[in-house]
Each structure stands twice: as structure tokens, then as C-alpha cells.
Design an enzyme around this catalytic site. Structure first.
Site, mmCIF file in Angstrom:
data_model
loop_
_atom_site.group_PDB
_atom_site.id
_atom_site.type_symbol
_atom_site.label_atom_id
_atom_site.label_comp_id
_atom_site.label_asym_id
_atom_site.label_seq_id
_atom_site.Cartn_x
_atom_site.Cartn_y
_atom_site.Cartn_z
ATOM 1 N N SER A 111 37.936 -19.680 168.672
ATOM 2 C CA SER A 111 38.048 -19.020 167.377
ATOM 3 C C SER A 111 37.007 -19.589 166.410
ATOM 4 O O SER A 111 35.812 -19.487 166.665
ATOM 5 C CB SER A 111 39.490 -19.145 166.867
ATOM 6 O OG SER A 111 39.750 -18.210 165.852
ATOM 7 N N ASP A 130 42.997 -9.433 171.643
ATOM 8 C CA ASP A 130 42.352 -9.741 170.369
ATOM 9 C C ASP A 130 42.239 -8.428 169.591
ATOM 10 O O ASP A 130 42.265 -7.341 170.184
ATOM 11 C CB ASP A 130 40.955 -10.325 170.607
ATOM 12 C CG ASP A 130 40.918 -11.853 170.505
ATOM 13 O OD1 ASP A 130 41.563 -12.395 169.590
ATOM 14 O OD2 ASP A 130 40.225 -12.501 171.324
ATOM 15 N N HIS A 137 44.898 -13.800 171.246
ATOM 16 C CA HIS A 137 43.994 -14.752 170.614
ATOM 17 C C HIS A 137 44.433 -16.207 170.828
ATOM 18 O O HIS A 137 43.608 -17.124 170.731
ATOM 19 C CB HIS A 137 43.931 -14.444 169.110
ATOM 20 C CG HIS A 137 42.884 -15.214 168.376
ATOM 21 N ND1 HIS A 137 41.553 -14.867 168.377
ATOM 22 C CD2 HIS A 137 42.967 -16.338 167.612
ATOM 23 C CE1 HIS A 137 40.862 -15.731 167.651
ATOM 24 N NE2 HIS A 137 41.700 -16.627 167.164
#
Length: 293
Positions: free
Chosen positions: A153, A236, A268
């Protein structure tokens, strides 16, 4: 899909709220479960490895590393540096040792990097810190067989910024053999008007100079020999997926060694949590990359 520039603020905020897209549980629960999973994995890693905790790489309070060393450590071991996520404002190195669980047993050193998250740290500072952390690791562990990066991320963004460094300004030039960029953000402009930027307070100028998508030529100059894996979760958000796909295509068009991994049945959060498992697809790819697969 609509270009982010034409999205209303609430739609843009949803696109950049990864917890809204998990199919496993509610937004609040998926974040709680994520922190719990990372902490549990890090506890396991600390039981399996020899640890060197809070090793300074600079003078700042937040400029520290945690090192997970295999019990049978020989010369010429591969070393993986992990840069944590949390939108540059949450998490820390304290719950970032989980991926050492399957790696230390195979003779791989894992280093979890701390950096000053917002609001204490700003984007320029964080990028500078992670770059300096890599230089420090190279200086402290000169006998390693290969240096690898993994980021999730916001940490994938920071890892991509490390790959794009002009190393002439530093005392060493790290030879990074491989990089795993997992569910990252590579263009910061879309988040400027969202809640994500509230603690970061980035201007457009800051966002542009810290966007890996704008620095592909620098990456080619600095890291042309690096094998890059851009990984994205099936669940995602469309904007997160587009960021990975666009960045992959930009790197590929520049002739860099890059692959796109679209990881099925992940969101995610569990796309990175599962690196605690030696049989997981990305763990297997990582072990293969470092010569231990």
C-alpha cells in the site's frame, strides 16, 4: 471507468478507502482484523528469529529498524527490506515482522523499517527516511548476497520511490535485485482532495515529485537490473487496480523487468497478511526471487 478527475469527492474517497471493498467483512472489521493478523504474525516471527530491535539508521526518533535474523546465519544471505502500509499515517515497524515467519527458516534476513508517519512526518521526509534506511542496511550488512524490497500500500509507494532514487547524492549505490510492490499507490494526485491528504497536507507540487508514476525515467536509470513484481488484489478498488496496471504498463514500456500479479481471492489487506504463510503464491514468488524457492 471514469477518469478520477471527473469523479465527485465522495466517489473518489470511496475508491481510495480500501476497507470499503473487502468481500470478507465490514470496513471497520477488516481493518481491525488486519492489525490483529499483522501483530500475531510479528509475534510469531519474533519467536522464530534472532531479533535486533530498534536499530537506528538516522538521528530521528522514528528512524529505526527491526532486523529478523535466521538462527543459522551464514555469509551471503539474501535480505528483504519491508516497508509497511497504513496510508502514511497508521501502523509501524512494530507489527511489520510477519513476513519473516516463512523466510527466516529458509535463511533470509528480514528488516522492517520504521518511518515518521503523518502528521509528524510529511511525504518528503518519509521518502528521505526510507532511502536512508536502505543505505544504512547496505552499510551494516555488507556481506549479503542480494537486497530485495517489499512494500504494501503506502509502503509499496515508498518502495517505488526507493527504486527511483538518484543515488549519486548518497554514500553508496544499493544494487536492489528485486522488488515486490503490493497494492500500491503510484500517482498521488488523485488523493490530494480526499481524507487521505488531511494529515499529509500535500500540495500538488509535493504530490508530483513524490509520485513514482512521474519518475519512471529515474527508476530506469537507478534500478534497471531490478526484477519488479507489481501485485494487486482481485478485490482492490477499481482505482487501486488501475494504479497498479498503469504503473506496470509504464515500467514495461520503458523496457524494465516487471511482471503484474493479479492475486485472486484477495483484498487490499489479506494480499499482504498471507505472506506469513510459506505456501502462499506471493511468498513462493518471493522465495524464488531470493534464490530460496
Amino acid at each position: 471507468m471514469t477518469n478520477w478527475k471527473y469523479m465527485k469527492k465522495d466517489e473518489l474517497e470511496k475508491q481510495f478507502s480500501p476497507s470499503q471493498w473487502s468481500h470478507r467483512m465490514s470496513a471497520d472489521d477488516v481493518i481491525k482484523a488486519h492489525v490483529t493478523a499483522l501483530k500475531a504474525g510479528t509475534e510469531r516471527a519474533r519467536g522464530l528469529a534472532q531479533t535486533l530491535l530498534n536499530v537506528p539508521y538516522g538521528d530521528g526518533d522514528g528512524e529505526k529498524l527491526d532486523v529478523y535474523v535466521p538462527s543459522t546465519c551464514s555469509l551471503g544471505v539474501p535480505l528483504v527490506i519491508y516497508l509497511h502500509g497504513g496510508y502514511w499515517q497508521f501502523l509501524s515497524k512494530e507489527e511489520s515482522g510477519f513476513m519473516a515467519v516463512p523466510l527466516v527458516g529458509k535463511g533470509v534476513v528480514v528488516v522492517a523499517v520504521g518511518y515518521d508517519i503523518a502528521p509528524k512526518g510529511n511525504m518528503d521526509l518519509m521518502v528521505s527516511q526510507v532511502r536512508r534506511s536502505v543505505v544504512s542496511v547496505i552499510q551494516q550488512y555488507s556481506h549479503i548476497s542480494g537486497l530485495y524490497l517489499c512494500g504494501h500500500s503506502a509502503g509499496a509507494h515508498l518502495a517505488a520511490m526507493v527504486l527511483s532514487t538518484d543515488w549519486s547524492q548518497y554514500s553508496v549505490r544499493p544494487q536492489i535485485k528485486g522488488a515486490f510492490l503490493v497494492s500500491g499507490i503510484y500517482d498521488l494526485l488523485p488523493i490530494l482532495s480526499t481524507y487521505v491528504n488531511e494529515p499529509l497536507k500535500m500540495t500538488e507540487e509535493v504530490a508530483v515529485r513524490n509520485s513514482p508514476s512521474q519518475l519512471v525515467a529515474q527508476l530506469k536509470a537507478a534500478s534497471s537490473d531490478c526484477d519488479i513484481v507489481v501485485a494487486v488484489a482481485q478485490n482492490d478498488s477499481p482505482e487501486f487496480r488501475k494504479q497498479s496496471e498503469d504503473y506496470f504498463q509504464a515500467l514495461q514500456s520503458s523496457g524494465l523487468k516487471v511482471t503484474l500479479e493479479d492475486v485472486p481471492n484477495t483484498d487490499h489487506f489479506n494480499i499482504i497478511e498471507q505472506l506469513v504463510d510459506g505456501e502462499y503464491h506471493l511468498t513462493q514468488l518471493l522465495l524464488k526471487a531470493v534464490g530460496k524457492g
